[in-house]
Design a protein around this motif. Sequence first.
Motif, PDB file in Angstrom:
ATOM      1  N   ALA A   1      48.106  55.951  35.546  1.00 49.08           N
ATOM      2  CA  ALA A   1      47.316  56.651  34.535  1.00 49.08           C
ATOM      3  C   ALA A   1      47.081  58.106  34.921  1.00 49.08           C
ATOM      4  CB  ALA A   1      45.980  55.934  34.325  1.00 49.08           C
ATOM      5  N   VAL A   2      46.764  58.341  36.191  1.00 45.25           N
ATOM      6  CA  VAL A   2      46.541  59.716  36.643  1.00 45.25           C
ATOM      7  C   VAL A   2      47.831  60.525  36.529  1.00 45.25           C
ATOM      8  CG1 VAL A   2      45.982  61.138  38.645  1.00 45.25           C
ATOM      9  CG2 VAL A   2      44.627  59.106  38.163  1.00 45.25           C
TER      10      VAL A   2
ATOM     11  N   ALA B   1      44.635  54.938  47.421  1.00 45.79           N
ATOM     12  CA  ALA B   1      45.031  53.891  46.482  1.00 45.79           C
ATOM     13  C   ALA B   1      45.698  52.726  47.205  1.00 45.79           C
ATOM     14  CB  ALA B   1      45.971  54.472  45.431  1.00 45.79           C
TER      15      ALA B   1
ATOM     16  N   ILE C   1      45.086  47.009  40.066  1.00 46.16           N
ATOM     17  CA  ILE C   1      44.214  48.000  39.432  1.00 46.16           C
ATOM     18  C   ILE C   1      44.490  49.388  40.009  1.00 46.16           C
ATOM     19  CG2 ILE C   1      41.825  48.751  39.157  1.00 46.16           C
ATOM     20  CD1 ILE C   1      42.582  46.425  37.397  1.00 46.16           C
ATOM     21  N   ALA C   2      44.635  49.462  41.319  1.00 43.75           N
ATOM     22  CA  ALA C   2      44.938  50.751  41.943  1.00 43.75           C
ATOM     23  C   ALA C   2      46.285  51.282  41.469  1.00 43.75           C
ATOM     24  CB  ALA C   2      44.942  50.600  43.461  1.00 43.75           C
TER      25      ALA C   2
ATOM     26  N   LEU D   1      47.700  50.707  38.557  1.00 44.77           N
ATOM     27  CA  LEU D   1      47.527  51.194  37.186  1.00 44.77           C
ATOM     28  C   LEU D   1      46.783  52.524  37.159  1.00 44.77           C
ATOM     29  CD1 LEU D   1      46.666  47.835  35.362  1.00 44.77           C
ATOM     30  CD2 LEU D   1      48.854  49.050  35.417  1.00 44.77           C
ATOM     31  N   ILE D   2      45.841  52.705  38.070  1.00 46.91           N
ATOM     32  CA  ILE D   2      45.126  53.984  38.128  1.00 46.91           C
ATOM     33  C   ILE D   2      46.076  55.106  38.547  1.00 46.91           C
ATOM     34  CG2 ILE D   2      43.352  55.257  39.395  1.00 46.91           C
ATOM     35  CD1 ILE D   2      41.706  52.690  39.466  1.00 46.91           C
ATOM     36  N   VAL D   3      46.929  54.819  39.529  1.00 49.16           N
ATOM     37  CA  VAL D   3      47.921  55.813  39.953  1.00 49.16           C
ATOM     38  C   VAL D   3      48.811  56.211  38.777  1.00 49.16           C
ATOM     39  CG1 VAL D   3      50.023  56.109  41.341  1.00 49.16           C
ATOM     40  CG2 VAL D   3      47.943  55.200  42.385  1.00 49.16           C
TER      41      VAL D   3
ATOM     42  N   THR E   1      43.580  49.845  48.881  1.00 45.14           N
ATOM     43  CA  THR E   1      43.065  48.709  48.105  1.00 45.14           C
ATOM     44  C   THR E   1      44.136  47.659  47.859  1.00 45.14           C
ATOM     45  OG1 THR E   1      43.602  49.684  45.966  1.00 45.14           O
ATOM     46  CG2 THR E   1      41.483  50.294  46.951  1.00 45.14           C
TER      47      THR E   1
END
Length: 423
Positions: free
Chosen positions: A182-183, A168, A175-176, A178-180, A171
Motif C-alpha cells: 500500500a505504501v 516490516a 498484514i505487514a 499488505l502495508i508495504v 513482524t
Amino acid sequence: MPTIGSAAAGFLKELVPAPGAERRMGVLTLTQSLGTGLFLTSSAIFFTRTVGLSAESVSVAMSAAGLCGFLATVPGGRVADRFGARRPLAASYGLLAVLFVGYAFVSGVAAFTAVACAIAVCETVGSPLRAALTHALFGSARSAGVRARMRSLFNLGFTAGAGLAGAALATDSRIAFLIVIAVNVALQLLCAIMALGLRPDGPEVVPATAGRSWEAFRDRRFLLATALSGILELFQPVLAVGVPLWIVNRTDAPGALVAALTVVNTVLVVLLQVAVGKGSDTVSGSGRLLLRAGLLMALACCLFAGSGAADTSLAVVLLFAGTVLMTLGELAQSAGGWGLSFTLPPEGRMGEYQGVFGLGRGLQQFFGPALVVMLPLGMGGVGWLLLAGLFVVCGLIALWAFVRDAPPAGVPDEPSNEPSPQT
C-alpha cells in the motif's frame, strides 16, 4: 584551512538540488527510491514466507522479468522521442501503482510471473524516459550533473526505504506485506503526479535530425560508449557478489565485514557522486572519467587479490581500501557514462539513444554475476588480475576514443547535440 565540518557541510550543500525543476525532480527521485528500497528489500522474503512461493519460483520469475525489461528498453526510449517523456513517464508510474496492487492477490507462480514481468517492463522503460526528460529540462551541459545529484538522493531514499523494510520484516505477517504494498502504491501515484508537473520550457518533442530509424544501432561510436560503460559497470556484481563471497570463502576476514563495506560504499556514493562527476558535461571530460574509472577499479581488484593471501588484519585493510577505490571508480564510471549518453546523441533521438545505452547495463546484469563468480571465485587471485586487466583495457579504449577527440588547445570543448561521427 577548511575544517572537516565545513568540508562535510560543503558536500551536503551539493546534494541539495537547485530551486525549480531540479528540486522537483529531486523530490520525485527521493519518493521513487523510498518505495523501491522499501519493496525490494522485503519482497523476496514476503513472497516466500507470506505468499508461499518457493525460492526457485521467485528466482525464475525474476529472471523472466529481467528479460522482458531488457527487451522493452529501446522501444521505451523511442516513445519519448515521439510523444515526449513527461506523460509516458507519469503513465509508467501509474501503471506500476496498479501492478503492485496485483501482488496482493497473486497465489500461484504463473500469476506472480505475469505481474513481475509487467512491473519490470514499466520500471525498465522508466529509465530512458527519465533520462530523456532530464535532457529536455536541463540540456546536455547540465544533465549529467543533475543525474549525479539524483543518484546521491536515490541512495538516500533507498537506504531509508530499506530501513523501513526491516521494521516490516520484523513482524513477518501478511498484514505487514499488505502495508508495504500500500505504501509503495501511494508513492508510485505521487511520482506520477510529480512527473506530470515537470514541464520543459521548450517543446517536449524535438524533430529528429535527418537519419534512418534506429539510428543509434548504426552509431558505432555511441555503441562503443555503451559497451565500455556497460563493462565498467561490473563494479556492481563485484561489490554485491564477488567481494562478499571472496571474504567468506577465500580470506581470513570476518563475514561481518561485508555489512561494513556496504555502508562504506553507500556513504561514499551519497557524499561524493556530485563532486566526482565534475567535467562530465563534455565528451572529452566524460572520456577522462571512464579512464579514471578503469584504472581505479583495476587497482581495487589488485588489492582484493592480495587480501586472499594476507593475515586477518591486513586482509581487512586491503578489503576496505579496495572497496574505497572500487567505489571511486563506480562514481567516475557513472558520471562518465551519463556524460557520453547525453552529449553524443543527435537532436530528436535522445530517447532512442538512452534506450540503447541501457542495453549495456542490461547485458552486464545478465552476465556480470556469472563472470565475477567464474574469475575471482573460480581462479582466485589470478581471476582478480584478469578482471583488473579488463578494466584497464576499457579505460585505455575510452582514452583513445573520447579523450583524444578533444578540440585543439584554446578551443572550448562544448557539449554538442550534433550526431556523433561514425568510426
